[in-house]
Design a protein around this motif. Structure first.
Motif, PDB file in Angstrom:
ATOM      1  N   PHE A   9       0.842  -1.197   0.000  1.00 11.78           N
ATOM      2  CA  PHE A   9       0.000   0.000   0.000  1.00 11.78           C
ATOM      3  C   PHE A   9       0.882   1.253   0.000  1.00 11.78           C
ATOM      4  O   PHE A   9       0.647   2.188  -0.762  1.00 11.78           O
ATOM      5  CB  PHE A   9      -0.926   0.004   1.225  1.00 11.78           C
ATOM      6  N   SER A  12       2.509   1.690  -3.424  1.00 14.18           N
ATOM      7  CA  SER A  12       1.516   2.207  -4.369  1.00 14.18           C
ATOM      8  C   SER A  12       1.264   3.686  -4.127  1.00 14.18           C
ATOM      9  O   SER A  12       1.201   4.478  -5.073  1.00 14.18           O
ATOM     10  CB  SER A  12       0.186   1.462  -4.242  1.00 14.18           C
ATOM     11  N   GLN A  13       1.141   4.056  -2.864  1.00 14.19           N
ATOM     12  CA  GLN A  13       0.891   5.456  -2.515  1.00 14.19           C
ATOM     13  C   GLN A  13       2.042   6.329  -3.005  1.00 14.19           C
ATOM     14  O   GLN A  13       1.815   7.393  -3.600  1.00 14.19           O
ATOM     15  CB  GLN A  13       0.739   5.598  -0.998  1.00 14.19           C
ATOM     16  N   THR A  45      -7.108   0.605  -8.076  1.00 14.34           N
ATOM     17  CA  THR A  45      -6.111   0.794  -7.020  1.00 14.34           C
ATOM     18  C   THR A  45      -5.990   2.272  -6.677  1.00 14.34           C
ATOM     19  O   THR A  45      -5.933   2.643  -5.498  1.00 14.34           O
ATOM     20  CB  THR A  45      -4.743   0.235  -7.456  1.00 14.34           C
ATOM     21  N   ARG A  48      -8.798   3.262  -4.565  1.00 13.45           N
ATOM     22  CA  ARG A  48      -8.713   2.755  -3.193  1.00 13.45           C
ATOM     23  C   ARG A  48      -7.884   3.721  -2.337  1.00 13.45           C
ATOM     24  O   ARG A  48      -8.104   3.836  -1.140  1.00 13.45           O
ATOM     25  CB  ARG A  48      -8.108   1.353  -3.149  1.00 13.45           C
ATOM     26  N   HIS A  49      -6.940   4.400  -2.957  1.00 13.86           N
ATOM     27  CA  HIS A  49      -6.108   5.371  -2.240  1.00 13.86           C
ATOM     28  C   HIS A  49      -6.792   6.730  -2.140  1.00 13.86           C
ATOM     29  O   HIS A  49      -6.694   7.395  -1.108  1.00 13.86           O
ATOM     30  CB  HIS A  49      -4.761   5.548  -2.952  1.00 13.86           C
ATOM     31  N   PHE A  50      -7.437   7.152  -3.212  1.00 21.44           N
ATOM     32  CA  PHE A  50      -8.041   8.489  -3.277  1.00 21.44           C
ATOM     33  C   PHE A  50      -9.396   8.383  -3.956  1.00 21.44           C
ATOM     34  O   PHE A  50      -9.487   7.929  -5.093  1.00 21.44           O
ATOM     35  CB  PHE A  50      -7.139   9.453  -4.072  1.00 21.44           C
ATOM     36  N   LYS A  59      -3.782  15.805  -1.478  1.00 18.82           N
ATOM     37  CA  LYS A  59      -2.706  14.994  -0.900  1.00 18.82           C
ATOM     38  C   LYS A  59      -1.363  15.353  -1.527  1.00 18.82           C
ATOM     39  O   LYS A  59      -0.348  15.455  -0.829  1.00 18.82           O
ATOM     40  CB  LYS A  59      -2.999  13.505  -1.086  1.00 18.82           C
TER      41      LYS A  59
END
Length: 186
Positions: A9, A12-13, A45, A48-50, A59
């Protein structure tokens, strides 16, 4: 959540942050699909983060500002000319971060957290110039607010040269120091 999942995670971020900044610098109207492609991840994906483009841009802006604060922190004990020179050396290599902030500032300037960080940074800069004036490092016939605006402008000129490939970060830093100190220094 497993440790392996947490690391994936976080990777990926970080990929999203780097790709988001680079992509939005090239194309400020780029969509989530283009950013996901640049990050080497799927749209699902990314979402899922944003949950939105606005959340991602916020961010990215906060990340740029937090990175700036962290980079400047070791130099907080400096003042006057020494502080200016150290700040320029720290900030000039961060061209992509600042160009990103400038290009998309209108999308985040109303955010309360971004505004707090920006106000704190601005106040610290004004204090630095006021201390430098009092110590005799800077001209007393120019207000600290002018120095802060001039400082920002010379940094922007340096970042513009670096981005255009007309100067290295080190060359641009030297130009900014000379310009700022010739105009505001004693």
């Amino acid at each position: 959540m497993s440790q392996k999942h947490d690391r994936r995670f976080a990777r990926s971020q970080q990929a999203i942050i780097e790709a988001g900044i680079a992509t939005l610098l090239r194309n400020p109207s780029a969509g989530m699909s283009e950013i996901a492609d640049a990050a080497g991840i799927g749209r699902a994906t990314l979402y899922r983060h944003f949950d939105s483009r606005e959340a991602l841009v916020r961010k990215l802006a906060l990340t740029c500002m937090e990175e700036t604060q962290a980079a400047l922190q070791p130099h907080e004990d400096l003042s006057g000319r020494a502080a200016v020179e150290a700040i320029i050396d720290v900030l000039m290599p961060m061209t992509d971060r600042f160009r990103f902030l400038v290009s998309l500032w209108s999308l985040v300037e109303g955010d309360a957290q971004v505004a707090r960080i920006e106000a704190r940074m601005r106040d610290e800069m004004l204090d630095m110039f006021q201390q430098g004036i009092a110590a005799g490092d800077f001209r007393a016939d120019l207000p600290a607010s002018w120095m802060a605006a001039f400082f920002d402008s010379t940094l922007m000129a340096g970042w513009t040269l670096v981005e255009a490939g007309s100067a290295t970060s080190a060359e641009a830093a030297a130009f900014v120091k000379r310009s700022f100190l010739a105009g505001c220094g004693k």
